[in-house]
Design a protein around this motif. Structure first.
Motif, PDB file in Angstrom:
ATOM      1  N   GLU A  91      38.597  45.997  49.926  1.00 10.35           N
ATOM      2  CA  GLU A  91      37.964  46.876  48.811  1.00 10.35           C
ATOM      3  C   GLU A  91      39.126  47.187  47.854  1.00 10.35           C
ATOM      4  N   ARG A  92      40.405  47.717  48.641  1.00 11.73           N
ATOM      5  CA  ARG A  92      41.291  48.398  48.058  1.00 11.73           C
ATOM      6  C   ARG A  92      42.280  47.425  46.996  1.00 11.73           C
ATOM      7  N   GLU A  93      42.987  48.038  46.188  1.00 14.36           N
ATOM      8  CA  GLU A  93      43.713  47.424  45.362  1.00 14.36           C
ATOM      9  C   GLU A  93      44.908  46.526  46.029  1.00 14.36           C
ATOM     10  N   PRO A  94      45.265  45.466  45.694  1.00  8.62           N
ATOM     11  CA  PRO A  94      46.313  44.590  46.457  1.00  8.62           C
ATOM     12  C   PRO A  94      47.901  45.465  46.319  1.00  8.62           C
ATOM     13  N   GLU A 109      47.116  24.071  49.497  1.00 15.00           N
ATOM     14  CA  GLU A 109      47.678  25.325  49.218  1.00 15.00           C
ATOM     15  C   GLU A 109      47.026  26.425  50.471  1.00 15.00           C
ATOM     16  N   ARG A 110      48.068  26.984  50.677  1.00 18.02           N
ATOM     17  CA  ARG A 110      47.888  28.017  51.914  1.00 18.02           C
ATOM     18  C   ARG A 110      48.353  29.387  51.339  1.00 18.02           C
ATOM     19  N   THR A 111      47.470  30.404  51.697  1.00 15.51           N
ATOM     20  CA  THR A 111      47.523  31.807  51.185  1.00 15.51           C
ATOM     21  C   THR A 111      47.662  32.628  52.678  1.00 15.51           C
ATOM     22  N   ASP A 144      46.246  40.387  54.495  1.00 15.94           N
ATOM     23  CA  ASP A 144      44.847  39.765  53.815  1.00 15.94           C
ATOM     24  C   ASP A 144      45.673  39.326  52.634  1.00 15.94           C
ATOM     25  N   ALA A 145      45.321  37.834  52.383  1.00 20.40           N
ATOM     26  CA  ALA A 145      45.668  37.482  51.078  1.00 20.40           C
ATOM     27  C   ALA A 145      44.684  36.497  50.524  1.00 20.40           C
ATOM     28  N   ARG A 153      47.194  41.973  50.505  1.00 15.86           N
ATOM     29  CA  ARG A 153      47.237  43.448  51.018  1.00 15.86           C
ATOM     30  C   ARG A 153      47.824  43.654  52.575  1.00 15.86           C
ATOM     31  N   LEU A 154      48.622  44.398  52.485  1.00 17.89           N
ATOM     32  CA  LEU A 154      49.285  44.776  53.861  1.00 17.89           C
ATOM     33  C   LEU A 154      48.390  45.640  54.657  1.00 17.89           C
ATOM     34  N   THR A 155      48.209  45.216  56.050  1.00 15.82           N
ATOM     35  CA  THR A 155      47.551  46.123  56.995  1.00 15.82           C
ATOM     36  C   THR A 155      48.310  46.904  57.788  1.00 15.82           C
TER      37      THR A 155
END
Length: 79
Positions: free
Chosen positions: A5-8, A31-33, A40-41, A72-74
């Motif tokens: 839910e947080r901003e990227p 395509e891979r993300t 998380d991407a 988003r980096l964890t």
């Protein structure tokens, strides 16, 4: 607020448009993300007047493609 839910932490957006696009041979695109080292991407693509699967020897007119990539980096926790 949850992780999704947080901003990227990183976000890239791009768009392209053309009056005319001639497809001689459809592209084979995969395509891979991902987010490295840990995260998380997500990505999204919007197309206007251009189908996901194009046909050979076809002219598409007044097209627009917009693509968004976000990650988003964890928190890996304490070392």
């Amino acid at each position: 607020m949850g992780e999704a839910e947080r901003e990227p932490d990183v976000e890239i957006s791009a768009s392209a448009e053309a009056d005319e696009l001639v497809v001689r041979e459809p592209a084979d695109v995969t395509e891979r993300t991902t987010a490295e080292p840990e995260g998380d991407a997500e990505s999204s693509t919007e197309r206007h007047n251009l189908p996901r699967s194009t046909e050979a020897n076809t002219t598409y007119r007044h097209i627009r493609i917009s693509h968004r990539l976000a990650a988003r980096l964890t928190d890996p926790g304490p070392p």
